[in-house]
Scaffold this motif. Structure first.
Motif, PDB file in Angstrom:
ATOM      1  N   PRO A  88      -7.759  -9.463  72.998  1.00 52.44           N
ATOM      2  CA  PRO A  88      -6.385  -9.619  71.966  1.00 52.44           C
ATOM      3  C   PRO A  88      -5.625 -10.600  72.864  1.00 52.44           C
ATOM      4  CG  PRO A  88      -6.532  -7.557  72.779  1.00 52.44           C
ATOM      5  CD  PRO A  88      -7.716  -7.943  73.118  1.00 52.44           C
ATOM      6  N   LEU A  89      -4.839 -11.541  72.418  1.00 50.85           N
ATOM      7  CA  LEU A  89      -3.641 -12.211  73.325  1.00 50.85           C
ATOM      8  C   LEU A  89      -2.564 -11.441  73.366  1.00 50.85           C
ATOM      9  CD1 LEU A  89      -4.016 -15.862  72.021  1.00 50.85           C
ATOM     10  CD2 LEU A  89      -4.929 -15.047  74.054  1.00 50.85           C
ATOM     11  N   ALA A  90      -1.535 -11.438  74.411  1.00 49.56           N
ATOM     12  CA  ALA A  90      -0.372 -10.838  74.454  1.00 49.56           C
ATOM     13  C   ALA A  90       0.462 -11.450  73.709  1.00 49.56           C
ATOM     14  CB  ALA A  90       0.112 -11.160  75.888  1.00 49.56           C
ATOM     15  N   PRO A  91       1.517 -10.551  73.115  1.00 50.88           N
ATOM     16  CA  PRO A  91       2.561 -10.944  72.032  1.00 50.88           C
ATOM     17  C   PRO A  91       3.211 -12.618  72.526  1.00 50.88           C
ATOM     18  CG  PRO A  91       2.694  -8.775  72.621  1.00 50.88           C
ATOM     19  CD  PRO A  91       1.745  -9.179  73.469  1.00 50.88           C
ATOM     20  N   ALA A  92       3.244 -12.654  73.774  1.00 51.63           N
ATOM     21  CA  ALA A  92       3.916 -13.862  74.247  1.00 51.63           C
ATOM     22  C   ALA A  92       3.223 -15.085  74.204  1.00 51.63           C
ATOM     23  CB  ALA A  92       4.494 -13.798  75.695  1.00 51.63           C
ATOM     24  N   SER A  93       1.900 -14.872  74.302  1.00 53.71           N
ATOM     25  CA  SER A  93       0.903 -16.031  74.018  1.00 53.71           C
ATOM     26  C   SER A  93       0.687 -16.418  72.577  1.00 53.71           C
ATOM     27  CB  SER A  93      -0.535 -15.650  74.578  1.00 53.71           C
ATOM     28  OG  SER A  93      -0.339 -15.471  75.870  1.00 53.71           O
TER      29      SER A  93
END
Length: 336
Positions: free
Chosen positions: A80-85
């Protein structure tokens, strides 16, 4: 079985190209930013194709909510992508739909009400003063026998810590961006006299905004030594450049080289904490605030558009003060 795409009205690829022309020509974004937009839009188009959506007019707020959820979930070998990404990708997609709606290519803006996931606040990591001093000493550049690269590395690191400049800003500096204190001459004529006691730096930051930042005598003396004893020989090997920091072949120092300089100095200094290209900038801000500097002053020095961005450093400083208090005060902790 893969879904069958609906008939295309405004295909994602066509809409993306219109938006990319807009950000390149009308907004004037850098090639680096344009490439990031293109990657985000390609990933979005790929996901839409997997959902069987070939017409951007068919995208609804629910579609985009599902897209955000998909970005935050593992898929196959992709974590999963990080929240920033996720926030960055959603910002690009929002810009696409808003632009096409305002241009009349879409009847509605499906992205208007889609909420961005909350980003966890990451506190900047600053080095203790003694670690910064060890890192600077590990760069070398002292004594008559210092080699040119060591002189450059010491001047580069001293200036990063003295000014709080981003690595990209420091590598973009020209010699003309070094401003001596009033009455001390210029860096080209007599660097030792002009810079030895410190001076000012003309930094070009984000959005091509310029700011004037002071630097002190440690950085000034390191810069003067580099300009007198190292840079002329390096520049002779190239085709001539106004760049302040250059490589052994005479070209402008790259950001990748700057990162290697920082990492190598940290390793030689035996610093166990993670050291990144931003570490000296974080340390600059944290140490200024801990020493009593006003947050608005630090905001100006860092080139932050909003003081809110700078205030994260005040939390770091407050946490450090509390830690020292708990360790030192005899009645700070309850007896056990």
């Amino acid at each position: 079985m893969a879904a069958t795409p609906r008939s295309a009205g405004l295909a994602p690829a066509a809409g993306s190209e219109r938006f990319l022309r807009h950000v390149a020509i009308e907004l004037g974004l850098s090639p680096h930013s344009q490439a990031a937009y293109r990657r985000d839009l390609a990933a979005y188009a790929e996901w839409l194709a997997e959902q069987g959506i070939a017409d951007l007019a068919s995208v609804t707020p629910r579609t985009l909510s599902d897209y955000v959820a998909a970005l935050g979930s593992p898929s196959g070998d992709r974590p999963p992508l990080a929240p920033a990404s996720i926030t960055r990708r959603l910002s690009t997609v929002r810009g696409l739909h808003r632009f096409l709606f305002e241009e009349g290519a879409l009847d509605s803006n499906a992205a208007g009400g889609v909420r961005t996931p909350k980003r966890a606040q990451r506190l900047p990591k600053a080095l203790p003063v003694e670690d910064v001093e060890a890192l600077l000493a590990a760069a070398g550049g002292e004594g008559d026998a210092a080699d040119p690269v060591a002189l450059r590395d010491r001047a580069f690191l001293e200036l990063l810590y003295a000014s709080g400049a981003r690595v990209s800003e420091a590598t973009a500096l020209d010699v003309d961006d070094l401003l001596a204190a009033p009455g001390r001459g210029d860096a080209w004529g007599d660097p030792v006299a002009a810079l030895g006691e410190g001076g000012f730096l003309r930094v070009t930051g984000k959005g091509a905004k310029q700011r004037i930042v002071p630097y002190g005598s440690y950085a000034g003396r390191a810069l003067a030594a580099y300009l007198v004893r190292a840079r002329p020989g390096m520049v002779e090997r190239g085709s001539g450049t106004p760049a302040l920091f250059v490589g052994p072949r005479g070209g402008r120092m790259s950001r990748q080289s700057a990162w290697l300089v920082i990492r190598s100095a940290a390793e030689r200094a035996g610093i166990r904490a993670e050291v990144s290209p931003h570490t000296l900038r974080h340390s600059f801000a944290t140490h200024l605030l801990a020493g009593g500097a006003d947050v608005r002053t630090v905001q100006e020095l860092l080139g932050h558009a909003s003081v809110t961005t700078t205030q994260i450093y005040t939390q770091v400083t407050a946490d450090t003060l509390r830690e020292h208090y708990l360790q030192a005060h005899p009645r700070a902790r309850a007896a056990r």
